[in-house]
Write an enzyme that holds these catalytic residues in place. Structure first.
Site, PDB file in Angstrom:
ATOM      1  N   ASP A  90      22.545  11.405  38.920  1.00 36.74           N
ATOM      2  CA  ASP A  90      21.146  12.133  39.572  1.00 36.74           C
ATOM      3  C   ASP A  90      20.237  11.177  39.426  1.00 36.74           C
ATOM      4  O   ASP A  90      20.389  10.125  38.669  1.00 36.74           O
ATOM      5  CB  ASP A  90      21.062  13.346  39.316  1.00 36.74           C
ATOM      6  CG  ASP A  90      20.983  13.605  37.888  1.00 36.74           C
ATOM      7  OD1 ASP A  90      20.661  12.392  37.262  1.00 36.74           O
ATOM      8  OD2 ASP A  90      21.060  14.589  37.277  1.00 36.74           O
ATOM      9  N   ASP A 264      28.193  20.749  42.287  1.00 37.44           N
ATOM     10  CA  ASP A 264      28.309  20.092  40.947  1.00 37.44           C
ATOM     11  C   ASP A 264      27.762  21.122  39.949  1.00 37.44           C
ATOM     12  O   ASP A 264      26.659  21.937  40.569  1.00 37.44           O
ATOM     13  CB  ASP A 264      27.508  18.812  40.408  1.00 37.44           C
ATOM     14  CG  ASP A 264      26.173  19.109  40.343  1.00 37.44           C
ATOM     15  OD1 ASP A 264      25.383  19.072  41.549  1.00 37.44           O
ATOM     16  OD2 ASP A 264      25.434  19.318  39.376  1.00 37.44           O
ATOM     17  N   CYS A 302      47.139  30.024  35.923  1.00 40.07           N
ATOM     18  CA  CYS A 302      46.846  28.587  35.699  1.00 40.07           C
ATOM     19  C   CYS A 302      47.783  27.916  34.854  1.00 40.07           C
ATOM     20  O   CYS A 302      48.201  28.204  33.865  1.00 40.07           O
ATOM     21  CB  CYS A 302      45.498  28.918  34.896  1.00 40.07           C
ATOM     22  SG  CYS A 302      44.731  27.366  34.455  1.00 40.07           S
ATOM     23  N   CYS A 304      46.484  24.936  32.937  1.00 41.69           N
ATOM     24  CA  CYS A 304      45.873  24.179  32.174  1.00 41.69           C
ATOM     25  C   CYS A 304      46.481  24.383  30.937  1.00 41.69           C
ATOM     26  O   CYS A 304      47.366  25.081  30.372  1.00 41.69           O
ATOM     27  CB  CYS A 304      44.377  24.737  32.192  1.00 41.69           C
ATOM     28  SG  CYS A 304      44.168  26.022  31.023  1.00 41.69           S
ATOM     29  N   CYS A 307      46.207  27.641  29.182  1.00 40.22           N
ATOM     30  CA  CYS A 307      46.854  28.875  29.671  1.00 40.22           C
ATOM     31  C   CYS A 307      48.484  28.566  29.288  1.00 40.22           C
ATOM     32  O   CYS A 307      49.146  29.447  29.056  1.00 40.22           O
ATOM     33  CB  CYS A 307      46.769  28.968  31.068  1.00 40.22           C
ATOM     34  SG  CYS A 307      44.920  29.706  31.359  1.00 40.22           S
ATOM     35  N   HIS A 333      40.112  24.942  30.511  1.00 38.73           N
ATOM     36  CA  HIS A 333      40.526  25.701  31.455  1.00 38.73           C
ATOM     37  C   HIS A 333      39.463  26.142  32.632  1.00 38.73           C
ATOM     38  O   HIS A 333      39.694  26.397  33.730  1.00 38.73           O
ATOM     39  CB  HIS A 333      40.785  27.188  30.879  1.00 38.73           C
ATOM     40  CG  HIS A 333      40.780  28.437  31.617  1.00 38.73           C
ATOM     41  ND1 HIS A 333      42.039  28.791  32.348  1.00 38.73           N
ATOM     42  CD2 HIS A 333      39.896  29.242  32.160  1.00 38.73           C
ATOM     43  CE1 HIS A 333      41.510  29.764  33.227  1.00 38.73           C
ATOM     44  NE2 HIS A 333      40.593  30.041  33.075  1.00 38.73           N
TER      45      HIS A 333
HETATM   46 ZN   LIG Z   1      43.915  27.946  32.234  1.00 35.54          ZN
END
Ligand SMILES: [Zn+2]
Length: 370
Positions: A90, A264, A302, A304, A307, A333
């Protein structure tokens, strides 16, 4: 050849590919924020594994610490931070103008302010904003814009629109890094005439992409989405459209529906620092006692690192003890959730099924809080 290609549309929503000096980005794309050349607490390989295609760097902060000259000397921002994929920087406009009490003077030449690091007087001009971003070597550089606060007088808003166009025209003529794309930014708040004027003037300057700035800064949310709907339609269709600073799940789906390609937000990592998780059925505050014996993962759909291995009870313990692992796992996550939400939106657009995708996702998000 244009660096951007629309590959599918569904209503106003679209999927596309943006080609940069460090590879292709498939849009719509959520861009994690690495303000100080790091996505807070995460290794770049972890960010990549979550599915991130491009990161944001911050002109304002990197100019002062460690310095864009130093980063250039060390081979540019990609090499410095160990991230070989695309980077967007930016312009610093948002940071300068959001720290309002540090501003000494805004005039047509530039803006003078006391920087947050040592309080010394600093002057940003469009030429300097471009030079800093050329030194950083980002794939996409943003124009310096005048970002007024929500709710100012129309006269001041008009001043900001006029100045933003004049600055953009100057920055367009300043040298950029090899292969660097450059995006213009529109202002005008939710004022129809001013936003339209700004959108047309910036489009006329023929940047590689166009951004909607000066929204999501505290104005009424309904007015923000209405403005996004019609203002996006006025932006050149053959170039990428970037909504600056939105990252809540509903907001992402709304701007994608309006035809925005890039967005973003610091939300996923900032939410993690408050001990909260974004899930498909709404936000979980892990400090809540009801999670003390909860053996479920944050989100059972999920995949990730949080998880796939840990319980809500364990994450709650880490959060309550301010353990760094808790912050890292929640950040992993939350980022995975928004990146997957966006990837799912892209696939739905390609199938011609975005309306259903959005409606189902929003119904689920409201389910937990009802
Ligand atoms: Zn997750």
């Amino acid at each position: 050849m244009s660096p951007f290609e629309v590959t599918a549309t569904d209503g106003a929503a679209r999927a596309g590919v943006l080609r940069t000096a460090h590879g292709e980005i498939r849009t719509p794309v959520f861009m994690p924020v690495g303000t100080k050349a790091t996505v807070k607490t995460l290794h770049p390989d972890e960010v990549l594994d979550l599915g991130a295609q491009i990161l944001l760097g911050n002109t304002y902060h990197l100019h002062f610490r460690p310095g864009d000259d130093l980063i250039r000397e060390l081979g540019g921002l990609h090499r410095f931070m160990g991230w070989e994929r695309p980077i967007l920087t930016d312009s610093g406009g948002f940071q300068v103008f959001s720290l309002r009490d540090t501003i000494a003077k805004v005039d047509d030449e530039g803006v003078t302010f006391r920087n947050v690091y040592d309080g010394s007087a600093t002057r940003f001009t469009p030429e300097l904003a471009q030079q800093i971003q050329a030194n950083l070597g980002s794939d996409i550089a943003m124009c310096l814009d005048h970002v007024p606060p929500a709710g100012i007088t129309r006269r001041k808003l008009e001043d900001a629109v006029r100045r933003t166009t004049a600055w953009a025209a100057r920055q367009r003529d300043a040298p950029r890094a090899d292969g660097q794309l450059r995006f213009g930014i529109t202002q005008g708040g939710v004022d129809e005439e001013l936003r339209r004027r700004s959108t047309e003037e910036i489009a006329e300057l023929d940047f590689d992409g166009n951004a909607i700035g000066g929204l999501a800064i505290g104005e009424d949310r309904g007015a923000m989405f209405d403005t996004t709907d019609w203002a996006t339609a006025l932006m050149p269709a053959g170039k990428p459209r970037y909504f600056m600073g939105i990252g809540d799940p509903e907001g992402i789906l709304e701007v994608i529906e309006a035809g925005v390609d890039m967005f973003d937000c610091v939300l996923p990592t900032r939410t993690a620092r408050t001990g909260s998780a974004l899930t498909r059925t709404g936000r979980l505050n892990l400090r809540n006692a009801r999670f003390a014996r909860d053996e479920a993962p944050l989100d059972d759909t999920c995949d990730c690192p949080a998880c796939s291995r840990f319980t809500r009870a364990y994450l709650r313990h880490l959060v309550n003890q301010n353990e760094l692992l808790g912050l890292r796992l929640l950040s992993l996550h939350n980022l995975r959730f928004l990146l997957e939400l966006t990837r799912g939106a892209r696939e739905a657009i390609e199938r011609g099924d975005f309306g259903t995708y959005k409606r189902d996702a929003i119904e689920r998000l409201q389910w937990a809080s009802s």
